[in-house]
Design a protein around this motif. Sequence first.
Motif, PDB file in Angstrom:
ATOM      1  N   ILE A  33      29.338  39.654  45.360  1.00  0.00           N
ATOM      2  CA  ILE A  33      30.354  40.595  45.851  1.00  0.00           C
ATOM      3  C   ILE A  33      30.754  40.256  47.283  1.00  0.00           C
ATOM      4  CG2 ILE A  33      30.726  43.004  46.522  1.00  0.00           C
ATOM      5  CD1 ILE A  33      29.080  43.812  44.071  1.00  0.00           C
ATOM      6  N   ILE A  34      29.774  39.822  48.086  1.00  0.00           N
ATOM      7  CA  ILE A  34      30.078  39.407  49.460  1.00  0.00           C
ATOM      8  C   ILE A  34      31.026  38.205  49.442  1.00  0.00           C
ATOM      9  CG2 ILE A  34      29.094  38.393  51.563  1.00  0.00           C
ATOM     10  CD1 ILE A  34      26.597  40.088  51.065  1.00  0.00           C
ATOM     11  N   GLY A  35      30.744  37.261  48.526  1.00  0.00           N
ATOM     12  CA  GLY A  35      31.633  36.104  48.388  1.00  0.00           C
ATOM     13  C   GLY A  35      33.032  36.507  47.976  1.00  0.00           C
ATOM     14  N   PHE A  36      33.137  37.481  47.070  1.00  0.00           N
ATOM     15  CA  PHE A  36      34.457  37.970  46.637  1.00  0.00           C
ATOM     16  C   PHE A  36      35.172  38.694  47.773  1.00  0.00           C
ATOM     17  CE2 PHE A  36      32.125  38.303  42.409  1.00  0.00           C
ATOM     18  CZ  PHE A  36      32.558  37.054  41.993  1.00  0.00           C
ATOM     19  N   TYR A  37      34.408  39.490  48.514  1.00  0.00           N
ATOM     20  CA  TYR A  37      35.002  40.292  49.587  1.00  0.00           C
ATOM     21  C   TYR A  37      35.663  39.396  50.645  1.00  0.00           C
ATOM     22  CZ  TYR A  37      35.396  43.573  53.483  1.00  0.00           C
ATOM     23  OH  TYR A  37      35.878  44.336  54.523  1.00  0.00           O
ATOM     24  N   TYR A  38      34.979  38.312  50.995  1.00  0.00           N
ATOM     25  CA  TYR A  38      35.520  37.408  52.012  1.00  0.00           C
ATOM     26  C   TYR A  38      36.373  36.294  51.397  1.00  0.00           C
ATOM     27  CZ  TYR A  38      32.584  39.688  55.470  1.00  0.00           C
ATOM     28  OH  TYR A  38      32.011  40.618  56.320  1.00  0.00           O
ATOM     29  N   GLN A  39      36.533  36.339  50.066  1.00  0.00           N
ATOM     30  CA  GLN A  39      37.378  35.379  49.351  1.00  0.00           C
ATOM     31  C   GLN A  39      37.066  33.933  49.757  1.00  0.00           C
ATOM     32  OE1 GLN A  39      41.416  36.754  50.075  1.00  0.00           O
ATOM     33  NE2 GLN A  39      41.272  38.230  48.417  1.00  0.00           N
ATOM     34  N   ILE A  40      35.782  33.616  49.758  1.00  0.00           N
ATOM     35  CA  ILE A  40      35.347  32.280  50.146  1.00  0.00           C
ATOM     36  C   ILE A  40      35.902  31.256  49.159  1.00  0.00           C
ATOM     37  CG2 ILE A  40      33.342  30.800  50.565  1.00  0.00           C
ATOM     38  CD1 ILE A  40      31.751  33.332  51.207  1.00  0.00           C
ATOM     39  N   LYS A  41      36.612  30.287  49.646  1.00  0.00           N
ATOM     40  CA  LYS A  41      37.269  29.253  48.841  1.00  0.00           C
ATOM     41  C   LYS A  41      38.099  29.873  47.708  1.00  0.00           C
ATOM     42  CE  LYS A  41      35.599  25.269  47.811  1.00  0.00           C
ATOM     43  NZ  LYS A  41      36.509  24.415  48.607  1.00  0.00           N
ATOM     44  N   GLY A  42      38.738  30.996  48.007  1.00  0.00           N
ATOM     45  CA  GLY A  42      39.649  31.615  47.056  1.00  0.00           C
ATOM     46  C   GLY A  42      38.989  32.377  45.926  1.00  0.00           C
ATOM     47  N   LEU A  43      37.729  32.742  46.083  1.00  0.00           N
ATOM     48  CA  LEU A  43      37.037  33.512  45.042  1.00  0.00           C
ATOM     49  C   LEU A  43      37.750  34.828  44.765  1.00  0.00           C
ATOM     50  CD1 LEU A  43      33.222  33.172  45.899  1.00  0.00           C
ATOM     51  CD2 LEU A  43      34.383  32.264  43.881  1.00  0.00           C
ATOM     52  N   ALA A  94      26.991  32.099  44.393  1.00  0.00           N
ATOM     53  CA  ALA A  94      26.756  33.324  43.617  1.00  0.00           C
ATOM     54  C   ALA A  94      28.064  33.843  43.028  1.00  0.00           C
ATOM     55  CB  ALA A  94      26.116  34.392  44.510  1.00  0.00           C
ATOM     56  N   GLY A  95      29.112  33.879  43.837  1.00  0.00           N
ATOM     57  CA  GLY A  95      30.403  34.354  43.352  1.00  0.00           C
ATOM     58  C   GLY A  95      30.986  33.443  42.282  1.00  0.00           C
ATOM     59  N   TYR A  96      30.848  32.137  42.480  1.00  0.00           N
ATOM     60  CA  TYR A  96      31.367  31.169  41.507  1.00  0.00           C
ATOM     61  C   TYR A  96      30.675  31.340  40.149  1.00  0.00           C
ATOM     62  CZ  TYR A  96      31.973  26.669  39.152  1.00  0.00           C
ATOM     63  OH  TYR A  96      32.228  25.695  38.225  1.00  0.00           O
ATOM     64  N   THR A  97      29.350  31.515  40.175  1.00  0.00           N
ATOM     65  CA  THR A  97      28.598  31.676  38.928  1.00  0.00           C
ATOM     66  C   THR A  97      29.023  32.934  38.188  1.00  0.00           C
ATOM     67  OG1 THR A  97      26.696  30.478  39.837  1.00  0.00           O
ATOM     68  CG2 THR A  97      26.277  31.928  37.961  1.00  0.00           C
ATOM     69  N   LEU A  98      29.235  34.021  38.909  1.00  0.00           N
ATOM     70  CA  LEU A  98      29.705  35.260  38.282  1.00  0.00           C
ATOM     71  C   LEU A  98      31.116  35.092  37.716  1.00  0.00           C
ATOM     72  CD1 LEU A  98      28.385  37.933  40.826  1.00  0.00           C
ATOM     73  CD2 LEU A  98      27.499  37.441  38.538  1.00  0.00           C
ATOM     74  N   THR A  99      31.923  34.272  38.375  1.00  0.00           N
ATOM     75  CA  THR A  99      33.279  34.007  37.883  1.00  0.00           C
ATOM     76  C   THR A  99      33.244  33.230  36.563  1.00  0.00           C
ATOM     77  OG1 THR A  99      34.161  33.959  40.142  1.00  0.00           O
ATOM     78  CG2 THR A  99      35.482  32.918  38.433  1.00  0.00           C
TER      79      THR A  99
END
Length: 409
Positions: free
Chosen positions: A31-41, A262-267
Amino acid sequence: MGDIVKSINKIDLFSPYVFIGTILLYVLFGIIGFYYQIKGLKAPSLDTYLYILFGSCFFLLGLTLPKVIYKLNFKKLNYFNVFFKYLTHKKDNIHYYNSQNKEKLNIRNFSKLEITLLVIVISGLLFQALNLFYSGGIPILSGYLKAKAVTKIWIISYLLFLPGINILMAKFARKYYYLLLIIGIILFALTGYRTTTIVIILSAFITLDYTRTFSKNLKWIYLTIFIFGLAGIGLLVGYVSVKSIEWQQWNLNPLELFFYRAGYTLTVFDKLIGLQGATNGTLSYYSIMGFFESADPRVIVGDVVLGYKHSSTSTIFGPALLDFGTWALALQMFILGLVLKLMHLIQKQKKGIFTAFYAVILAQTLVWIETGPTDLVVWIFYFISMFLILYAFWNHDDFREYELHEEEL
């Protein structure tokens, strides 16, 4: 305040329930990765979180089954009654070296079992050193070498070293065995795969936590050092390995990379949900036969879900869904929970090899939260654990005279 401290100190940090806490933490990282949209997550759909909840519920069901069986009057049947007597009878069969005597490397001080375990552990280290030698360089510093590092020799070395070092430390408290552990961590870290490095460190710490007696204050000091040390090593190995991949360009710092993974794996898992049953058992087949056919199930995940050949992680819930659908996910999580719970109960009383294998499968299962259960090596450890449970069940004659204490469950 004193009562609170005592209650905290009684917490079993590595019970199977730690899996649920780790799942929640992993989702938070995503969720942190999504929130900051790291590499367009981009945030996944609600289905992702619902399926994670679904799988976790069946895992919890597996954890509670032993207690349910006991509650539902099955305890009146002799075989269940004796089995649970076995689980709750405390019999410490650890053969610690007498720490009051000066440790000497005298072969006459070693039992046949200890020598056998030493041969197994050292053989594992030699196989891994041989694997690194034949790779032609240091895999962690090259994506091409890393891709070739997981060989049959690597698998044999891991099969020997991981359970071997844990059994050795569980049964024999010689301080210089920590040196073998450190050598193993370094050798496996040089392959560039952070998951195996984390499993070795985590399983060893779990084994030591259950088989060593620390003062309450020291235990929490060691735990704090361990958590930060494990996180640091995981970040370092993962970052160096990723930065060394020649065909990819990464401009993320280690922390950003961690949240991105973590965000990529959830995606990937979110996209996979709509493709249930698409591989029709192919992942399960190559999880077992990949050793003989040099196939990577995670590349199949990337090919089917993303449309191109790329090793992709899909959480612990992904492969079962992609292979067979919802029922397979439910069955998988239930079995994992049941095996972990039974091994946890047994190892608390028997220690030794039971603690070692519990530590191994728990550590591997926690790593599976990201990578997914597509490793033959790990399933082998689970099958051995199931055999140990059956062995415990059928060898209970010595425990008939002991009373069952229900609260132990």
